[in-house]
Design an enzyme around this catalytic site. Structure first.
Site, PDB file in Angstrom:
ATOM      1  N   GLU A   1      30.636  39.741  21.598  1.00 60.10           N
ATOM      2  CA  GLU A   1      30.278  39.734  20.179  1.00 60.10           C
ATOM      3  C   GLU A   1      31.004  38.610  19.436  1.00 60.10           C
ATOM      4  O   GLU A   1      30.432  37.956  18.563  1.00 60.10           O
ATOM      5  CB  GLU A   1      30.627  41.091  19.547  1.00 60.10           C
ATOM      6  CG  GLU A   1      29.897  42.271  20.176  1.00 60.10           C
ATOM      7  CD  GLU A   1      30.702  42.931  21.290  1.00 60.10           C
ATOM      8  OE1 GLU A   1      30.645  44.171  21.397  1.00 60.10           O
ATOM      9  OE2 GLU A   1      31.383  42.205  22.060  1.00 60.10           O
TER      10      GLU A   1
ATOM     11  N   ARG B   1      38.374  33.030  46.957  1.00 58.09           N
ATOM     12  CA  ARG B   1      38.476  31.579  46.810  1.00 58.09           C
ATOM     13  C   ARG B   1      37.172  31.010  46.244  1.00 58.09           C
ATOM     14  O   ARG B   1      36.107  31.303  46.782  1.00 58.09           O
ATOM     15  CB  ARG B   1      38.803  30.942  48.174  1.00 58.09           C
ATOM     16  CG  ARG B   1      40.126  31.448  48.743  1.00 58.09           C
ATOM     17  CD  ARG B   1      40.500  30.731  50.029  1.00 58.09           C
ATOM     18  NE  ARG B   1      39.604  31.040  51.132  1.00 58.09           N
ATOM     19  CZ  ARG B   1      39.717  32.100  51.930  1.00 58.09           C
ATOM     20  NH1 ARG B   1      40.685  32.971  51.732  1.00 58.09           N
ATOM     21  NH2 ARG B   1      38.884  32.306  52.911  1.00 58.09           N
TER      22      ARG B   1
END
Length: 375
Positions: free
Chosen positions: A56, A216
């Site tokens: 928001e 990773r």
């Protein structure tokens, strides 16, 4: 007044934004928001990372960046706006201050600090609130968050890569370090790891593969690495113990194994790992009790990457919420170790996947879906 079909149209835009947060925001929910004025989107936002501004706020900032005032506009948001102070201030305060006229919400946040409180605050401020738009899609995106918020139990994901004939690993010593899945699939699996706060394997996987079990690139995520090790067989020279002081490691075993290996247990803790004992009546690791303990520690999503034995144990205990399978276009036959079908041959109950998602990664195919319909 809502225009027929308009709520669904703009909420689906917000849902697209929410999905982009998966793997970045956990254990927070993935949330998207769009702000609409005169039938036109004037601001977009999504929750981008754990601890950062919510969707928001980003949407309101987007309005400001484009020089458009959101006063009198409609905000579409995929989850009830927060109304409490945590890592960020309440979104409801910002929405009220911006002069938003209507807030359309896909689904209520079932957390103890929310559960409709944010909606009531907006309504008390004179803002019109509509709920339930694209609710099922919103619940599906945040099914793990909803489970943890409502039950306090972690969402368990089973993931494995297999050949067409259901084999998970090569049998011959010269082939054991070869991957079954391709590089694109493995890259996607690391994204899956980033969703989770814990990654679990059995000790046989540690002995055979000596994995790091890190995500990773990490993007700041350091899931706890967990080894299921009934007899405390974890090698002292494995990568997990070598890196235990950098990324947390839990070695899950039994009281009997610790008593029989007191010196090794001391060495494991000296390396920086933590030993957790959960023992069932047969003297094995109690994985149901383990899931409860991991949930208590704040692990909202647990990724199980073990071999056939570990996978089968979670399936037999009916602890699995989601399955993710990468299938490579190769047949291993006798060159493979026993596969998944042998391990789960005694499974008493069939398991159906719901809202099945099928994607291609090069020549590999990924099939994934929850084991029960969210709702």
């Amino acid at each position: 007044m809502a225009v027929p079909g308009q709520d669904e149209k703009f909420m689906r835009e917000a849902l697209k934004l929410a999905r982009r947060g998966i793997g970045l925001v956990e254990p927070n929910p993935a949330v998207g928001a769009v702000i609409v004025k005169a039938g036109r989107i004037i601001g977009k936002g999504r929750h981008k990372k754990f601890g950062g501004p919510h969707a928001e706020i980003h949407a309101l900032q987007d309005c400001a960046a484009h020089g458009v005032a959101p006063r009198g506009a409609v905000m579409y948001v995929t989850l009830e706006p927060c109304c409490h102070y945590a890592k960020t201030p309440p979104c409801t305060d910002a929405i009220i201050a911006a002069g938003i006229a209507t807030v359309v919400v896909a689904t209520v946040d079932p957390s103890q600090h929310a559960n409709g409180a944010g909606l009531r605050q907006l309504q008390d401020a004179g803002i019109q609130v509509r709920t339930g738009v694209c609710e099922n899609e919103a619940k599906l995106i945040n099914a793990p968050f909803i489970k943890y918020a409502t039950t306090g139990k972690c969402w368990v994901i089973l993931k494995w890569a297999q050949s067409v004939d259901g084999k998970l690993a090569y049998a011959e010593e010269a082939d054991k370090r070869r991957w079954i899945s391709n590089e694109l699939s493995r890259k996607n699996a690391h994204k899956l790891r980033r969703r989770c706060q814990g990654i679990l394997v059995g000790v046989n996987t540690v002995i055979a593969d000596n994995p790091l079990l890190t995500a990773r690139p990490s993007r700041g995520k350091k899931p706890t690495r967990i080894v299921l090790d009934t007899h405390l067989r974890i090698p002292m020279d494995c990568e997990l113990l070598h890196t235990a002081k950098k990324v947390p490691v839990l070695v899950v075993t039994t009281e009997g194994a610790v008593q029989a290996n007191l010196e090794k247990a001391d060495l494991i803790t000296t390396q920086g790992a933590e030993i957790v004992t959960v023992t069932d009546r047969q003297g094995r690791c109690d994985i149901s009790a383990l899931c409860n303990e991991l949930s208590r520690r704040g692990i909202a999503q647990l990724l199980v990457e073990g071999g056939p034995t570990t996978i089968a144990s979670f399936l037999k205990e009916q602890l699995v919420d989601e399955v993710c399978i990468y299938i490579a276009p190769r047949i291993l036959g006798s060159r493979a170790s026993p596969g998944i079908s042998e391990a789960i041959a005694e499974l008493a109950k069939a398991i159906d996947l719901h809202h099945v998602d099928i994607k291609r990664f090069g020549t590999d195919v990924r099939i994934s879906g929850p084991t029960r319909a969210p709702g």
